[in-house]
Design a protein around this motif. Sequence first.
Motif, PDB file in Angstrom:
ATOM      1  N   ILE A  91       0.859  -1.180   0.000  1.00  0.00           N
ATOM      2  CA  ILE A  91       0.000   0.000   0.000  1.00  0.00           C
ATOM      3  C   ILE A  91       0.893   1.227   0.000  1.00  0.00           C
ATOM      4  O   ILE A  91       1.716   1.412   0.908  1.00  0.00           O
ATOM      5  CB  ILE A  91      -0.936  -0.003   1.233  1.00  0.00           C
ATOM      6  N   LEU A  92       0.775   2.049  -1.040  1.00  0.00           N
ATOM      7  CA  LEU A  92       1.655   3.203  -1.194  1.00  0.00           C
ATOM      8  C   LEU A  92       0.915   4.490  -0.859  1.00  0.00           C
ATOM      9  O   LEU A  92      -0.316   4.540  -0.846  1.00  0.00           O
ATOM     10  CB  LEU A  92       2.189   3.271  -2.626  1.00  0.00           C
ATOM     11  N   HIS A  93       1.685   5.530  -0.631  1.00  0.00           N
ATOM     12  CA  HIS A  93       1.148   6.862  -0.366  1.00  0.00           C
ATOM     13  C   HIS A  93       1.928   7.868  -1.202  1.00  0.00           C
ATOM     14  O   HIS A  93       3.109   7.648  -1.518  1.00  0.00           O
ATOM     15  CB  HIS A  93       1.253   7.210   1.124  1.00  0.00           C
ATOM     16  N   VAL A  94       1.270   8.966  -1.562  1.00  0.00           N
ATOM     17  CA  VAL A  94       1.956  10.025  -2.298  1.00  0.00           C
ATOM     18  C   VAL A  94       3.152  10.515  -1.483  1.00  0.00           C
ATOM     19  O   VAL A  94       3.055  10.734  -0.273  1.00  0.00           O
ATOM     20  CB  VAL A  94       0.989  11.195  -2.592  1.00  0.00           C
ATOM     21  N   GLY A  95       4.289  10.635  -2.161  1.00  0.00           N
ATOM     22  CA  GLY A  95       5.514  11.057  -1.498  1.00  0.00           C
ATOM     23  C   GLY A  95       6.445   9.918  -1.156  1.00  0.00           C
ATOM     24  O   GLY A  95       7.637  10.147  -0.897  1.00  0.00           O
ATOM     25  N   ASP A  96       5.927   8.665  -1.154  1.00  0.00           N
ATOM     26  CA  ASP A  96       6.791   7.511  -0.868  1.00  0.00           C
ATOM     27  C   ASP A  96       7.853   7.353  -1.954  1.00  0.00           C
ATOM     28  O   ASP A  96       7.607   7.631  -3.135  1.00  0.00           O
ATOM     29  CB  ASP A  96       5.967   6.220  -0.814  1.00  0.00           C
ATOM     30  N   THR A  97       9.027   6.880  -1.545  1.00  0.00           N
ATOM     31  CA  THR A  97      10.067   6.489  -2.487  1.00  0.00           C
ATOM     32  C   THR A  97      10.212   4.974  -2.426  1.00  0.00           C
ATOM     33  O   THR A  97      10.361   4.409  -1.339  1.00  0.00           O
ATOM     34  CB  THR A  97      11.406   7.160  -2.164  1.00  0.00           C
ATOM     35  N   VAL A  98      10.113   4.318  -3.609  1.00  0.00           N
ATOM     36  CA  VAL A  98      10.120   2.853  -3.650  1.00  0.00           C
ATOM     37  C   VAL A  98      11.175   2.358  -4.626  1.00  0.00           C
ATOM     38  O   VAL A  98      11.654   3.087  -5.507  1.00  0.00           O
ATOM     39  CB  VAL A  98       8.730   2.305  -4.052  1.00  0.00           C
ATOM     40  N   LYS A  99      11.508   1.095  -4.450  1.00  0.00           N
ATOM     41  CA  LYS A  99      12.471   0.422  -5.319  1.00  0.00           C
ATOM     42  C   LYS A  99      11.700  -0.296  -6.429  1.00  0.00           C
ATOM     43  O   LYS A  99      10.809  -1.099  -6.156  1.00  0.00           O
ATOM     44  CB  LYS A  99      13.283  -0.562  -4.484  1.00  0.00           C
ATOM     45  N   LEU A 100      12.010   0.033  -7.680  1.00  0.00           N
ATOM     46  CA  LEU A 100      11.342  -0.555  -8.840  1.00  0.00           C
ATOM     47  C   LEU A 100      12.302  -1.470  -9.590  1.00  0.00           C
ATOM     48  O   LEU A 100      13.520  -1.228  -9.620  1.00  0.00           O
ATOM     49  CB  LEU A 100      10.849   0.534  -9.789  1.00  0.00           C
ATOM     50  N   GLY A 101      11.748  -2.495 -10.242  1.00  0.00           N
ATOM     51  CA  GLY A 101      12.585  -3.379 -11.039  1.00  0.00           C
ATOM     52  C   GLY A 101      11.837  -3.952 -12.222  1.00  0.00           C
ATOM     53  O   GLY A 101      10.606  -4.063 -12.199  1.00  0.00           O
ATOM     54  N   TRP A 102      12.584  -4.281 -13.267  1.00  0.00           N
ATOM     55  CA  TRP A 102      11.987  -4.937 -14.431  1.00  0.00           C
ATOM     56  C   TRP A 102      13.050  -5.702 -15.210  1.00  0.00           C
ATOM     57  O   TRP A 102      14.242  -5.430 -15.104  1.00  0.00           O
ATOM     58  CB  TRP A 102      11.277  -3.937 -15.341  1.00  0.00           C
TER      59      TRP A 102
END
Length: 372
Positions: free
Chosen positions: A343-354
């Motif tokens: 569950i994310l919130h505006v302003g969060d920084t997350v790790k993305l991958g592909w």
Amino acid sequence: MGENKDIIVKFDGVQKSYDGEILVVKDLNLDIERGEFLTMLGPSGSGKTTCLMMLAGFEPATHGEIYLNEQPINNVPPHKRGIGMVFQNYALFPHMTVAENLAFPLEVRKLDKATIEQKVTRALEMVRLDQFGGRRPAQLSGGQQQRVAVARALVFEPDLVLMDEPLGALDKNLREEMQYEIKHIHDQLGVSVVYVTHDQSEALTMSNRVAVFDDGVIQQLAAPDVLYEEPVNAFVAYFIGENNRLYGTVKDEDSKMCRVELDNAGGDIKALAVNIDGTGSRTTLSLRPERVKILSESDSADNVMQGKVEELIYLGDHVRTRMTVAGNDQFIVKIPNAHGHPILHVGDTVKLGWAAEDCRALDAPAGGGDPA
């Protein structure tokens, strides 16, 4: 196209200019197979409708030849081509009943009364309007009128039916219903259909093959899944479905893969080398939103980047998440609305991958920068 294919329509070096200078269709070579549903897809002014009008006989080709059943038809008038037509505005006769509208093309062909009645009844049943034969078009809904237009195009059993934006006037739900309706009729009858639209979801839903037009040229001709999964250039990738674009310079490449240095000090990305001009060239990276995953700190992927959440839009089965990634604040990630997903919130920084295979290195945009 294979040599043993049964070709119903052939465009051979066809060009079209309205003013003698600017070509709106440029050297079109296209074979359409008997029984297939081929959609001409593209933005306004791309040449798709002009191609349909030349095939119907309403516009002459400036150069080249069009063949129907192996016969040249450039000099054959529209009413002698034996082609069914469905238009966006339905083009039904308001003073005639539904049954009389359907009987008209049969009467023109001088069929006997019993045969006409039989064919009209069958056509009305095909579009589930067998109880509406005595009504006039004004007494029908938009979807019912469209069904009548489809039935009229099919009632004289043509080899080929052309459809020009036939669902453009319908609301979203009815439009989607009619997409399936027309697709099922095509599957049932096996008639050849050439369909024109600017709606890419409509093209993907209905077609055996799609010809994507831009600037008078077919950019790619393929089955819907191939267009979506394997676009050959940046225009097709952008036009078909939602697509994340990142820009950079090719640092190195091998036979299949390449490494791209992103603009704005965004780091390096591994990608499929699909349509690039070699080391040192500019490129557009294409990545579908559903192929991007949110990683935990311990997860790894071929490509890993940071994303800052800018906007969250709840869409039922998924949350459409707009992020800033490598300076692009329009980077979209589709997060399934299911247990186990963060569950994310505006302003969060997350790790993305592909995966590298999910990222396609394509041609550079005009000018070498961001076309947007």
